[in-house]
Design a protein around this motif. Structure first.
Motif, short mmCIF file in Angstrom:
data_model
loop_
_atom_site.label_atom_id
_atom_site.label_comp_id
_atom_site.label_asym_id
_atom_site.label_seq_id
_atom_site.Cartn_x
_atom_site.Cartn_y
_atom_site.Cartn_z
N SER A 109 0.87 -1.17 0.00
CA SER A 109 0.00 0.00 0.00
C SER A 109 0.90 1.22 0.00
N ASN A 116 1.08 5.62 0.59
CA ASN A 116 0.44 6.80 1.13
C ASN A 116 0.20 7.79 0.01
N GLY A 127 -7.44 12.09 4.51
CA GLY A 127 -6.56 11.24 5.31
C GLY A 127 -5.83 10.23 4.46
N THR A 128 -4.99 9.53 5.15
CA THR A 128 -4.13 8.54 4.54
C THR A 128 -4.95 7.49 3.81
N ASP A 129 -4.49 7.17 2.60
CA ASP A 129 -5.10 6.01 1.94
C ASP A 129 -4.50 4.75 2.52
N ARG A 130 -5.36 3.81 2.82
CA ARG A 130 -4.89 2.53 3.32
C ARG A 130 -5.22 1.46 2.30
N ASP A 131 -4.39 0.43 2.27
CA ASP A 131 -4.71 -0.77 1.51
C ASP A 131 -6.12 -1.23 1.92
#
Lengths: 239, 239, 239, 239
Positions: free
Chosen positions: C18, C20, C39-43
């Motif tokens: 993943s 960021n 916000g942060t992209d997460r897997d």
């Protein structure tokens, strides 16, 4: 360069997730077919996943056995009167949590699941999934003030059966180093065995005492919980 | 060349899914065995999976507390009268959804789970799995018009306990950088701590207000939900 | 050399599970903190797992709404009289199965989950987990012969909300190619959008017709099921 | 250097978790769109996960059908009187355990899931998730001493439908070697087919006998359980 769920088996050669290591001794013939050992060893990944799911569902269903008070005029009193349900919930939840953690340890060291392991594990899950009923019986008896001895023995037996099956799976996998991975040595395997045997003795003792003095029996079984969070000496997660 | 569920821990060296990083300080002896730290650190993969399963089951069981109207002759009226159940369902579902998302963030940064983490997480799950009961009590009180203060406090306490346990797990993992991965720096870890402490204060405030004015207490707790979807500054998923 | 659950995201660079990729535009300030994007992209791995668990639990809980006949002297008759329950079970199960399959398709092409995706997906799951109640209301109305119109509309609305949320997640991810992976081109993305919009129109039509003629409404909604098993042209699993 | 859940498909080329192997024959046109085969083949990982979750939930819900005795003054007697519930629990649990193990075997050898496989598997899960109801009907009939023939047939039919769907999925995947992986040869595939056909015959026989002599029918179905733990000759987990 990746990790995965569940972690690779210790015994697996690099990059090969599972291998066919079925034992080569013909044990029986069935309708003309030679049955070798107990069938192909499979990567325990799906077994571990399936087991974790059953553990997770069993603990979460425990709450369905607690019925909200019908009389909301005296709600605080009604909620307090449910203490036997909370107690049965907490003890059963924490015991199943222990079973889960020990299943985790056991299958960290079992490199393959043949049909005997699948079968014994299915019996174990059948016992675990039955526990919400045992918890409900326990709560009912302490709530009504009748049948506590029967209920404690019933509940204790259900966990005792789980301990018997843990020992059976581990002993089967250990025997002749049949299914253990390379991440545990003989001493570590013995330490796990000792721990599993102690569980059996401890739960049997609690159950027997519960047949005489229900509260004492429950206390002995409850004391099992904190002890089992202590690490097993000589057992490490992976090499 | 692959990704996996759950994602690799930050602290894991390339290709090694977990490592034995048990702390080396002997803390106690037990029956002659030296207990080192709190036991072997394990890859949190199975813990994360088990936790997610409990969260998923707990939110899905919430619906079982809503009973269809018995009188189908006035079905629309009967469905409307169930508004307290819908409200308790929505608030509890969204709060558990929050707990799940924050658990996600927390274990993105915890590289190993020793027995203390396993134990605290088990207590957390025991609390979460209890929430369908708290939701049912809440709906019952607002439906009957009695016991709302008791019900709001009971429901709020259950979430407050979850916040305490979040703080305990995170503080334990952060302490001396015991179990944190390399993907978060000191500032990021502090940002997460601040968020978790704010949750505790916010839920405690809502619970206390609920003891006086139940509707206000619920409103304060409900306001917690949208705030918590905002990102945590300084926290990123992985480096 | 491995595959994993769930499959790697299309957009993920080789070996990096993943990344960021949070958008860089500051949208708001909150207590002094600059909130960037959502916000942060997460897997999406844990999101997908969590969602699948909720879908699986919701379909399996449907059966709890079917109560065995009390009168076992005329068991065959009693079992036959439960036909509205079987019908509500089958239709709801197959519709949720559709939702699962389409969720599968959608998240095969979404490379990262930011907080907005997490939030919308949580609303979707809250709607899905509510469906066993809607199915129970539907069965009750057809069993008693009262309230069918209300019940069909209630049931249809619950699925309509799911369709709205599918469209919202997909449109959000598609917008400016925000979160789509490289495995789908513009034409494929449009084909998925068309399919999701058709679902909305179809379910809304069935619900409206159900307000007039409940059986016709249910028939329209049931006809949706086989259609949706047909493949989406231009959509492929992975490049 | 990693393993994963679920294990890699036999047919997958090294490192490529799934591939688009949809068949290239146009079968139909729908609204102008050419429908090729039954759509894109997907890695069965999510299908397997979803199925395992439904199996796990279905077996664990079985216990909810067992109600604790209301009269705790004669608890031992009350628990003993529940023997039909225990029996229905054990037989249904072990049969579903069998279904799970055979699903495991089947999807170890199916390299891709097209929409037909997804559809048939959804029907299978719909049948499996219905089994707690069938178990409850069975327990009720033996408890009351009425309707056993109806209950045994109802329960047997539910498992018979599962056997039909197993055969349908396997035959579809085998046909022209459509979806089988390289880890099984023609003889192994035939061995699996023979086993699945035998299941159908066995369960149909038990069901028919149950229509005449309920106890005999149940005994025949119960005898199916140990037989099915024997390995399938010629079938190995992976090459």
């Amino acid at each position: 360069m990746s990790t995965s769920f569940p972690p690779p088996r210790n015994g697996a050669a690099g990059g090969v997730p599972s291998s066919n290591v079925g034992d080569e001794v013909a044990l029986a013939t069935w309708g003309g077919a030679v049955i070798r050992g107990f069938g192909t060893d499979r990567d325990p990944a799906r077994l571990v996943f399936f087991s974790d799911a059953v553990f997770a569902i069993a603990v979460t269903l425990l709450v369905l056995e607690i019925r909200p008070p019908e009389d909301t005029r005296h709600l605080l009193h009604g909620l307090a009167a449910l203490w036997p349900s909370y107690l049965a919930y907490a003890i059963t939840f924490l015991l199943i949590g222990q079973v889960w953690a020990n299943h985790h340890i056991m299958f960290d060291h079992i490199r393959g699941a043949d049909r005997m392991v699948l079968f014994l594990n299915t019996l174990l899950l059948m016992d675990i999934a039955f526990l919400p009923f045992a918890a409900s019986v326990l709560a009912g008896a302490f709530h009504d003030g009748h049948g506590q001895r029967t209920a404690v023995v019933f509940h204790g037996l259900a966990f005792g059966v789980a301990a018997v099956l843990f020992n059976a799976i581990w002993d089967y996998a250990r025997h002749g180093n049949r299914l253990l991975g390379t991440g545990i040595d003989a001493e570590g395997a013995r330490a796990v065995s000792r721990r599993f045997r102690l569980a059996l003795v401890w739960l049997a003792t609690g159950t027997l005492l519960g047949a005489l003095l229900p509260v004492l029996g429950m206390a002995v079984i409850a004391a099992f919980i904190p002890y089992y969070w202590l690490p097993i000496r000589g057992e490490v997660a992976r090499p």
